[in-house]
Design a protein around this motif. Sequence first.
Motif, PDB file in Angstrom:
ATOM      1  N   GLU A  23      -7.938   4.436   8.437  1.00  0.00           N
ATOM      2  CA  GLU A  23      -9.359   4.283   8.165  1.00  0.00           C
ATOM      3  C   GLU A  23      -9.961   3.166   9.011  1.00  0.00           C
ATOM      4  O   GLU A  23     -11.151   3.182   9.321  1.00  0.00           O
ATOM      5  N   ARG A  24      -9.120   2.198   9.386  1.00  0.00           N
ATOM      6  CA  ARG A  24      -9.607   1.095  10.218  1.00  0.00           C
ATOM      7  C   ARG A  24      -9.928   1.566  11.625  1.00  0.00           C
ATOM      8  O   ARG A  24     -10.693   0.937  12.333  1.00  0.00           O
ATOM      9  N   VAL A  25      -9.331   2.688  12.034  1.00  0.00           N
ATOM     10  CA  VAL A  25      -9.597   3.251  13.358  1.00  0.00           C
ATOM     11  C   VAL A  25     -10.819   4.161  13.309  1.00  0.00           C
ATOM     12  O   VAL A  25     -11.677   4.142  14.194  1.00  0.00           O
ATOM     13  N   ASN A  26     -10.875   4.979  12.239  1.00  0.00           N
ATOM     14  CA  ASN A  26     -11.980   5.917  12.073  1.00  0.00           C
ATOM     15  C   ASN A  26     -12.229   6.089  10.589  1.00  0.00           C
ATOM     16  O   ASN A  26     -11.336   6.539   9.864  1.00  0.00           O
ATOM     17  N   PRO A  27     -13.426   5.745  10.083  1.00  0.00           N
ATOM     18  CA  PRO A  27     -13.694   5.859   8.644  1.00  0.00           C
ATOM     19  C   PRO A  27     -13.464   7.260   8.083  1.00  0.00           C
ATOM     20  O   PRO A  27     -13.202   7.416   6.885  1.00  0.00           O
ATOM     21  N   ALA A  28     -13.514   8.284   8.938  1.00  0.00           N
ATOM     22  CA  ALA A  28     -13.293   9.652   8.467  1.00  0.00           C
ATOM     23  C   ALA A  28     -11.837   9.888   8.088  1.00  0.00           C
ATOM     24  O   ALA A  28     -11.525  10.894   7.447  1.00  0.00           O
ATOM     25  N   LEU A  29     -10.948   8.967   8.471  1.00  0.00           N
ATOM     26  CA  LEU A  29      -9.518   9.110   8.190  1.00  0.00           C
ATOM     27  C   LEU A  29      -9.117   8.344   6.933  1.00  0.00           C
ATOM     28  O   LEU A  29      -7.958   7.956   6.782  1.00  0.00           O
ATOM     29  N   ARG A  30     -10.053   8.146   6.050  1.00  0.00           N
ATOM     30  CA  ARG A  30      -9.772   7.396   4.828  1.00  0.00           C
ATOM     31  C   ARG A  30      -8.621   8.038   4.045  1.00  0.00           C
ATOM     32  O   ARG A  30      -8.585   9.241   3.834  1.00  0.00           O
ATOM     33  N   GLY A  31      -7.678   7.213   3.621  1.00  0.00           N
ATOM     34  CA  GLY A  31      -6.522   7.687   2.874  1.00  0.00           C
ATOM     35  C   GLY A  31      -5.316   7.998   3.730  1.00  0.00           C
ATOM     36  O   GLY A  31      -4.222   8.206   3.203  1.00  0.00           O
ATOM     37  N   LEU A  32      -5.483   8.039   5.053  1.00  0.00           N
ATOM     38  CA  LEU A  32      -4.376   8.335   5.951  1.00  0.00           C
ATOM     39  C   LEU A  32      -3.728   7.051   6.453  1.00  0.00           C
ATOM     40  O   LEU A  32      -4.416   6.069   6.770  1.00  0.00           O
ATOM     41  N   ILE A  63       0.865  -1.170   0.000  1.00  0.00           N
ATOM     42  CA  ILE A  63       0.000   0.000   0.000  1.00  0.00           C
ATOM     43  C   ILE A  63       0.898   1.215   0.000  1.00  0.00           C
ATOM     44  O   ILE A  63       1.758   1.357   0.853  1.00  0.00           O
ATOM     45  N   ASP A  64       0.713   2.116  -0.954  1.00  0.00           N
ATOM     46  CA  ASP A  64       1.577   3.281  -1.048  1.00  0.00           C
ATOM     47  C   ASP A  64       0.828   4.530  -0.615  1.00  0.00           C
ATOM     48  O   ASP A  64      -0.307   4.754  -0.991  1.00  0.00           O
ATOM     49  N   ASP A  65       1.529   5.370   0.170  1.00  0.00           N
ATOM     50  CA  ASP A  65       0.965   6.665   0.528  1.00  0.00           C
ATOM     51  C   ASP A  65       1.064   7.630  -0.636  1.00  0.00           C
ATOM     52  O   ASP A  65       0.116   8.327  -0.979  1.00  0.00           O
ATOM     53  N   VAL A  66       2.261   7.712  -1.223  1.00  0.00           N
ATOM     54  CA  VAL A  66       2.543   8.730  -2.217  1.00  0.00           C
ATOM     55  C   VAL A  66       2.685   8.134  -3.594  1.00  0.00           C
ATOM     56  O   VAL A  66       2.320   8.739  -4.588  1.00  0.00           O
ATOM     57  N   ILE A  67       3.182   6.922  -3.668  1.00  0.00           N
ATOM     58  CA  ILE A  67       3.599   6.363  -4.936  1.00  0.00           C
ATOM     59  C   ILE A  67       2.424   5.711  -5.639  1.00  0.00           C
ATOM     60  O   ILE A  67       1.746   4.866  -5.091  1.00  0.00           O
ATOM     61  N   VAL A  68       2.156   6.153  -6.853  1.00  0.00           N
ATOM     62  CA  VAL A  68       1.173   5.499  -7.715  1.00  0.00           C
ATOM     63  C   VAL A  68       1.967   4.714  -8.740  1.00  0.00           C
ATOM     64  O   VAL A  68       2.677   5.279  -9.555  1.00  0.00           O
ATOM     65  N   THR A  69       1.868   3.400  -8.700  1.00  0.00           N
ATOM     66  CA  THR A  69       2.719   2.590  -9.560  1.00  0.00           C
ATOM     67  C   THR A  69       2.224   2.600 -10.992  1.00  0.00           C
ATOM     68  O   THR A  69       1.072   2.915 -11.279  1.00  0.00           O
TER      69      THR A  69
END
Length: 717
Positions: free
Chosen positions: A667-676, A28-34
């Motif tokens: 996101e697994r902790v809080n759905p509002a944090l999706r993408g973090l 899973i990449d934070d910044v990198i789009v392969t």
Amino acid sequence: MSASVFALATALTATPAIAQQRAETSSIDDVIVTGRQAPDLASAGTKSALPLAETAQSITVVTAGDIQELGLQNLNQALRFVAGVTPETRGASAEVYDQFKLRGFDAPVFLDGLKQFGSTTGYAIPQVDVSRLDRFEVLKGPASTLYGQSGPGGLVAQTSKLPVDVPLYGGVAGTYGEYDLYRLDADIGGQAGSDVLWRVYGSANGADTQQRFARRERQTVSGAVTIGNGSRTTFTVLGTYSHDPHNGAYGVFPALGTLVDNPNGKLSTRFDGGEDGNRYQREQAAGTYIFRHDFGGGWSFRASGRYQNVTAQLGLVYVRGAPVAGSTRLYNRASYATDEELNNWTYDNQLAGTVRTGPVTHRLLLGVDRQVAHSTEDGQFGGGTPLDVYNPVYGTMTVPRTPAQVPGGTGEFRLDARLRQQGVYVQDQLEWDALRVTLAGRQDWARGQQNGGTPKQDEKFTWRAAALYTLPFGLAPYVSYSTSFEQQAATVRRADNTLGIADPSLGKQIEAGAKFSVPGTPILLSGAWFKIDQTNVVTSTPDFAISRQTGAVRSTGVEFEGSAPLGYGFTARAAFSRQRVRTISDPQDPSRVGRGLETVGRGGASLIVDWAPERGTFHGLTVGGAVRHVDEVYAGVYTPPENPAAAAALNSPSYTVYDAWARLDLERVNPALRGLTASVNASNLFDRSYITSCFANYAWCWYGNRRIVQGTIGYHF
């Protein structure tokens, strides 16, 4: 998981091998789009996408996701887990360069299929920041047939991030860690109209180094545009710029007190033999184009080219290797300053197509390329004030900022080196049922010139032949033979005591191995035996401006690599290599015959295990650990200052270090944090002090990186 597959995966973890591939869904990449190329495909070996399991050559693939997961800061660190590599030649002191050995030899770095030239005379050497990389492939063994200038050990083929056919994507990540390590990476791109793609990405990063005064710092930005997306003709332009105001001190440690016992004890890993004003700064700029056209009927054309400019200014005070006569604490120092520039142009044009002759399919590749490099250097060596390495008092001299300011200089010098090479090559990949045969040949013409002297003209034909057979149950044995040709610009002293440009390095290799894949799974195991012979080897001498050209070197060894899922969310990747590299001929210095090559190791092993459950309470969490072992590295002949008769060949000792990491999708902790996401990485977890390599003949050594813990917060969309 069936019992047989589980047994195979368990055997993999017990018998070290290394990561060549990884399921796309497992990173899973934070910044990198392969990009589009799958991790189980490689293109470096044939200049065409080919499954690793069907490539008759040892190749290791490392993706941007792997680099991010392990928290790696440069190519040196990323090669820690690749079989056949002696990593981080100068340890923590010289991360400004990608310095490593592959199967016992220096290996060139290519970017987007084009060679990354370095200065032939000094320090103006480019380095690609890991934030720019989508992936890299370590191609092992001679590769001159397709690439021209390449060493016998192989090469590293890096691939830039290019625009991806997605409406909009991007991300940003921030990292902070020990030694004031920081990174801020950003990446954004998407579609601009129906047939235009764009992408912009960059990084600001840096850290204090282990040595007292040194620091590295970089700001880099890249942008790319692709025109004609979705059509038969596409044109991509990529521009990049890097500003490195600080690049560490390129420092050294005396062998007495590191490799060799000193009555005063071990030298600290924070020891600095220079001064606070030591500096090494660099600027890099490059423009690349990639043109593709599909003619239809299985035929296509690809043309690429790059212009690159690198400038470097260096001003150093450094400790000499041997202590002052009669002392084990006091060392003389030296100084050096240089002002350099490198310009190079590289081009590669390829025509590829498929034809059939009866039951045989031929995948043909015809190419022509050209490589031109021009480097200049103004420099001067000089003296320095002495330093007590166990109780250093700094500030006793000023660091020179220009060659003219070097104290007690030996005389300013100017070097002007010009290299040119052009070649034509052809490759035929034959497929007949389960048999794969690769035949390739290339003719090169090279020209080298120094300081306006008489040009040296060389030409060489290189070739490669390989065969692989895929058995129904997944085993694919193979054998290959390949040769290499590498132009050299070093000034060497010949047997008749005259000076001249070094002759080209020549190499040849035979490799035999096998690959095993389990259909329908990401399991891939591979093993190889190789023997490489190299002639016209250039080695350094105490006079940095003049080298020696020895007779011949032989490298033999075995390597095992592999990766496999273990079930329940666990994945293992492992590597093992064992090699023997030695001089087999040296008319100028017969005493070297039978000895190794300085900074070349005997091999090593690594094992990476991570756990990323796909469901349940801990879904979204990844926890991993790694162990990496590097065997003894040949250090050369050390001569005790007070007893020259006791000179002996030494090895730097083997070492084993451990890494660990954890990553959480918030996101697994809080759905509002999706993408973090949040992650933490620790390298050399138990903070071991170790030596990566030495030049015992200079009485110099280098320490490896101590423990570094870093945390990252990232957001992607």
